[in-house]
Design an enzyme around this catalytic site. Sequence first.
Site, short mmCIF file in Angstrom:
data_model
loop_
_atom_site.label_atom_id
_atom_site.label_comp_id
_atom_site.label_asym_id
_atom_site.label_seq_id
_atom_site.Cartn_x
_atom_site.Cartn_y
_atom_site.Cartn_z
N LYS A 49 20.51 3.94 -8.86
CA LYS A 49 20.50 4.21 -7.43
C LYS A 49 19.07 4.42 -6.95
O LYS A 49 18.27 5.10 -7.61
CB LYS A 49 21.33 5.46 -7.13
CG LYS A 49 22.82 5.30 -7.38
CD LYS A 49 23.46 4.44 -6.31
CE LYS A 49 24.97 4.46 -6.42
NZ LYS A 49 25.62 3.68 -5.34
N ASP A 82 27.38 -5.31 -0.70
CA ASP A 82 28.35 -4.23 -0.86
C ASP A 82 28.83 -3.78 0.51
O ASP A 82 29.88 -4.19 0.99
CB ASP A 82 27.73 -3.07 -1.64
CG ASP A 82 28.72 -1.92 -1.84
OD1 ASP A 82 29.89 -2.04 -1.44
OD2 ASP A 82 28.31 -0.88 -2.40
N LYS A 139 35.40 -3.46 -3.65
CA LYS A 139 35.90 -2.10 -3.84
C LYS A 139 37.22 -1.97 -3.10
O LYS A 139 37.32 -2.32 -1.93
CB LYS A 139 34.90 -1.07 -3.31
CG LYS A 139 33.56 -1.05 -4.04
CD LYS A 139 32.62 -0.04 -3.40
CE LYS A 139 31.28 0.02 -4.12
NZ LYS A 139 30.32 0.92 -3.44
#
Length: 324
Positions: A152, A226, A248
């Site tokens: 991250k 994303d 997701k």
Amino acid sequence: MKFSARHERFELARPFVIARGSRTHQDVVVATFKVGDHCASAECTPYARYGESIDSVIEQIEHFNRLLEQHPTLSARAVQQELVPQLPAGAARNAIDCALWRFNAETSFPTPLFDIKPQIVTALTVSIDTPAKMARQARELCLQGAKLLKVKLDAENVIERVAAVREQAPECEIILDANEAWENLPLSELFQALTSYDIRMIEQPVPAGKDGLLKGIPHPIPLCADESCHTSDDIAGMIGCYEMVNIKLDKTGGLTEAIKLADQARKQGLDIMVGCMVGTSLAMEAALPVASQADLVDLDGPVLLKNDRENGLIYQNGRLVTSQ
């Protein structure tokens, strides 16, 4: 035929830090679908980035119950096919759709619906900290057998942090997740500089809606969408900006749309990553049918928790073990 919904909270093993902030616990909603004596549950994670909260998700599930009352003769399969698509993509629909998948699999089909790999390499997360502390996280994960690290990052000390992690993880594959934070950085120079660290992929470097900033910029390292890609309707806007999409279930609104998104992405020549919000094994299990076909997998949500659910998934040597 009815859904119930409850709020659950899980402490994290350590503070989880990304470009948008940090937290020490994770709140989830569990939806349980019941018909007679049989019930099936699924979990979702409301995400403030998408305007969701625990209360808003529970209200959506309660609203869905009112919709169910208007269709008392529908089977569970028909409910999934006809009523669930009326909900907006997001956490509530994810929990409803996946609970129905589980219910139908347990009550209607004598054989497995999907081929699930017995072991799946999953990314393990290095959260944002000083370069030295991120290097320490990476070292700890490598000692645990990590094969793939997800690092991250925000807009600060990008190269220093990546270099520190790579030094402590020379054998691991590394993917980077900027969580939309690099809009004001010199992207071409940064992408080129990062090639020295053998990076597999860079995830969402710019804010959703500003993906056009990536067009025409040389990037030797593949880019993955994303926040910019939620459902199959978003695929067209990814072409020319990204080489991969991160699927997701909390974004797609469940497994049904996740399968459709994966199919559409493949048809457009995009690779597939399957990711997750932080959550328990109950949420990760629902993503396994897509994860078993993916190029990259990041389903380490339970690893980030102090305690997972009882009889949760097994994480061993950087792999998610689905069967012994």
